[in-house]
Design an enzyme around this catalytic site. Structure first.
Site, PDB file in Angstrom:
ATOM      1  N   TRP A  82       0.835  -1.207   0.000  1.00 41.73           N
ATOM      2  CA  TRP A  82       0.000   0.000   0.000  1.00 41.73           C
ATOM      3  C   TRP A  82       0.869   1.255   0.000  1.00 41.73           C
ATOM      4  O   TRP A  82       0.577   2.243  -0.676  1.00 41.73           O
ATOM      5  CB  TRP A  82      -0.888  -0.042   1.234  1.00 41.73           C
ATOM      6  CG  TRP A  82      -2.133   0.777   1.193  1.00 41.73           C
ATOM      7  CD1 TRP A  82      -2.293   2.045   0.731  1.00 41.73           C
ATOM      8  CD2 TRP A  82      -3.416   0.370   1.668  1.00 41.73           C
ATOM      9  NE1 TRP A  82      -3.582   2.473   0.905  1.00 41.73           N
ATOM     10  CE2 TRP A  82      -4.302   1.448   1.480  1.00 41.73           C
ATOM     11  CE3 TRP A  82      -3.904  -0.801   2.256  1.00 41.73           C
ATOM     12  CZ2 TRP A  82      -5.637   1.400   1.859  1.00 41.73           C
ATOM     13  CZ3 TRP A  82      -5.230  -0.851   2.623  1.00 41.73           C
ATOM     14  CH2 TRP A  82      -6.093   0.231   2.428  1.00 41.73           C
ATOM     15  N   GLU A  98       1.708   5.742  10.827  1.00 45.23           N
ATOM     16  CA  GLU A  98       1.593   4.342  11.229  1.00 45.23           C
ATOM     17  C   GLU A  98       2.035   4.154  12.677  1.00 45.23           C
ATOM     18  O   GLU A  98       2.957   4.828  13.153  1.00 45.23           O
ATOM     19  CB  GLU A  98       2.466   3.495  10.299  1.00 45.23           C
ATOM     20  CG  GLU A  98       2.359   1.997  10.515  1.00 45.23           C
ATOM     21  CD  GLU A  98       3.178   1.240   9.481  1.00 45.23           C
ATOM     22  OE1 GLU A  98       3.884   0.289   9.870  1.00 45.23           O
ATOM     23  OE2 GLU A  98       3.121   1.600   8.288  1.00 45.23           O
ATOM     24  N   SER A 100       3.913   2.460  15.804  1.00 45.84           N
ATOM     25  CA  SER A 100       5.290   1.978  15.886  1.00 45.84           C
ATOM     26  C   SER A 100       5.496   1.153  17.144  1.00 45.84           C
ATOM     27  O   SER A 100       5.061   1.552  18.239  1.00 45.84           O
ATOM     28  CB  SER A 100       6.264   3.167  15.899  1.00 45.84           C
ATOM     29  OG  SER A 100       7.569   2.738  16.189  1.00 45.84           O
ATOM     30  N   ARG A 170      11.376  -6.071  19.171  1.00 41.77           N
ATOM     31  CA  ARG A 170      10.474  -6.352  18.055  1.00 41.77           C
ATOM     32  C   ARG A 170      11.149  -7.132  16.929  1.00 41.77           C
ATOM     33  O   ARG A 170      10.477  -7.673  16.041  1.00 41.77           O
ATOM     34  CB  ARG A 170       9.895  -5.049  17.503  1.00 41.77           C
ATOM     35  CG  ARG A 170      10.939  -4.089  16.960  1.00 41.77           C
ATOM     36  CD  ARG A 170      10.348  -2.785  16.498  1.00 41.77           C
ATOM     37  NE  ARG A 170      11.389  -1.821  16.145  1.00 41.77           N
ATOM     38  CZ  ARG A 170      11.170  -0.676  15.504  1.00 41.77           C
ATOM     39  NH1 ARG A 170       9.935  -0.349  15.144  1.00 41.77           N
ATOM     40  NH2 ARG A 170      12.155   0.145  15.218  1.00 41.77           N
ATOM     41  N   ARG A 198      -5.011  -2.123  -7.269  1.00 44.57           N
ATOM     42  CA  ARG A 198      -5.071  -3.269  -6.362  1.00 44.57           C
ATOM     43  C   ARG A 198      -6.285  -4.161  -6.573  1.00 44.57           C
ATOM     44  O   ARG A 198      -6.397  -5.203  -5.929  1.00 44.57           O
ATOM     45  CB  ARG A 198      -5.013  -2.791  -4.911  1.00 44.57           C
ATOM     46  CG  ARG A 198      -3.686  -2.153  -4.531  1.00 44.57           C
ATOM     47  CD  ARG A 198      -2.528  -3.118  -4.687  1.00 44.57           C
ATOM     48  NE  ARG A 198      -1.839  -2.980  -5.965  1.00 44.57           N
ATOM     49  CZ  ARG A 198      -0.898  -3.798  -6.397  1.00 44.57           C
ATOM     50  NH1 ARG A 198      -0.533  -4.847  -5.685  1.00 44.57           N
ATOM     51  NH2 ARG A 198      -0.326  -3.597  -7.564  1.00 44.57           N
TER      52      ARG A 198
END
Length: 235
Positions: A82, A98, A100, A170, A198
């Site tokens: 995306w 976004e 985190s 992470r 898409r």
């Protein structure tokens, strides 16, 4: 902007929520007419005809005066595909923020295909998928993926417990299937471009599912514009 709480579930645990909308089909028509110092106050057949002309002839700037804001929750593999339509787009008014894991330590969530959702590699294509694989083979890979995720989670939690910084802990998380959450704000033209790309037959099935949801949410507010801008994606 008009606030919205429209919501569509996608995949096993994902979703798209339409947060805000600025404009309508009438916005597009009036943006085109400003060159002639004209303005409509209610969408009529002439406005719809104008929108069809703009889309057909590729006069796309009027479609950039309307904006949609989405909250998306999707696997990282979807998010990174995306993202290409933000950094590589020549359409104005795109923004992306976004979550985190440097700062957020909520329980990780992962996309796990069901036993009958694994697809084979296509025989003569560089991208996309082939036919579904045998159910018993799919069951094997679903189980293997679940074990892999469990092992990564265990190591992630152990690292956190022993004082490792979340931004490093992470690294133990299996990345591509992990769900991430973001806000995407885009012009109507950019939204239509994403849907066109898409919903193509060779697009990855998972991102196709999100594109269908984006289209369904957008068409409620821009029925004429979306229909005209995405015609070839439906054919």
């Amino acid at each position: 902007m008009a606030k919205s709480n429209e919501f569509i579930s996608v995949l096993d645990q994902g979703y798209i929520r339409l947060v805000n909308v600025m404009g309508s089909d009438l916005t597009v028509a009036n943006a085109a007419r400003v060159s002639y110092d004209k303005e409509s106050f209610e969408l009529d057949e002439k406005d719809e005809k104008l929108i069809r002309f703009l889309a057909r002839e590729g006069h796309t700037s009027p479609f950039r005066h309307a904006t949609l804001q989405f909250e998306v929750y999707a696997p990282l593999m979807v998010a990174r595909q995306w993202w290409k339509y933000v950094v590589g787009s020549d359409h104005t008014m795109d923004a992306w923020n976004e979550s985190s894991r440097r700062y957020v330590t909520e329980e990780p969530t992962f996309y796990i295909p069901d036993n009958d959702e694994w697809r084979s590699k296509p025989a003569n294509s560089k991208q996309g998928s082939g036919e579904p694989i045998d159910y018993s083979d799919g069951k094997h890979f679903t189980g293997a993926l679940m074990r892999y995720v469990d092992d990564g989670l265990a190591m992630y939690e152990k690292a956190i417990e022993q004082g490792i910084a979340p931004e490093q802990a992470r690294l133990f998380l299996p990345a591509y299937g992990m769900y991430v959450r973001w806000y995407w704000t885009a012009s109507l033209q950019s939204v239509a471009h994403f849907v066109n790309q898409r919903l193509a037959h060779d697009a990855q099935a998972e991102i196709q599912a999100y594109a269908k949801a984006v289209n369904a949410l957008a068409v409620e507010h821009f029925p004429v514009s979306i229909e005209e801008l995405t015609k070839h994606a439906k054919g």
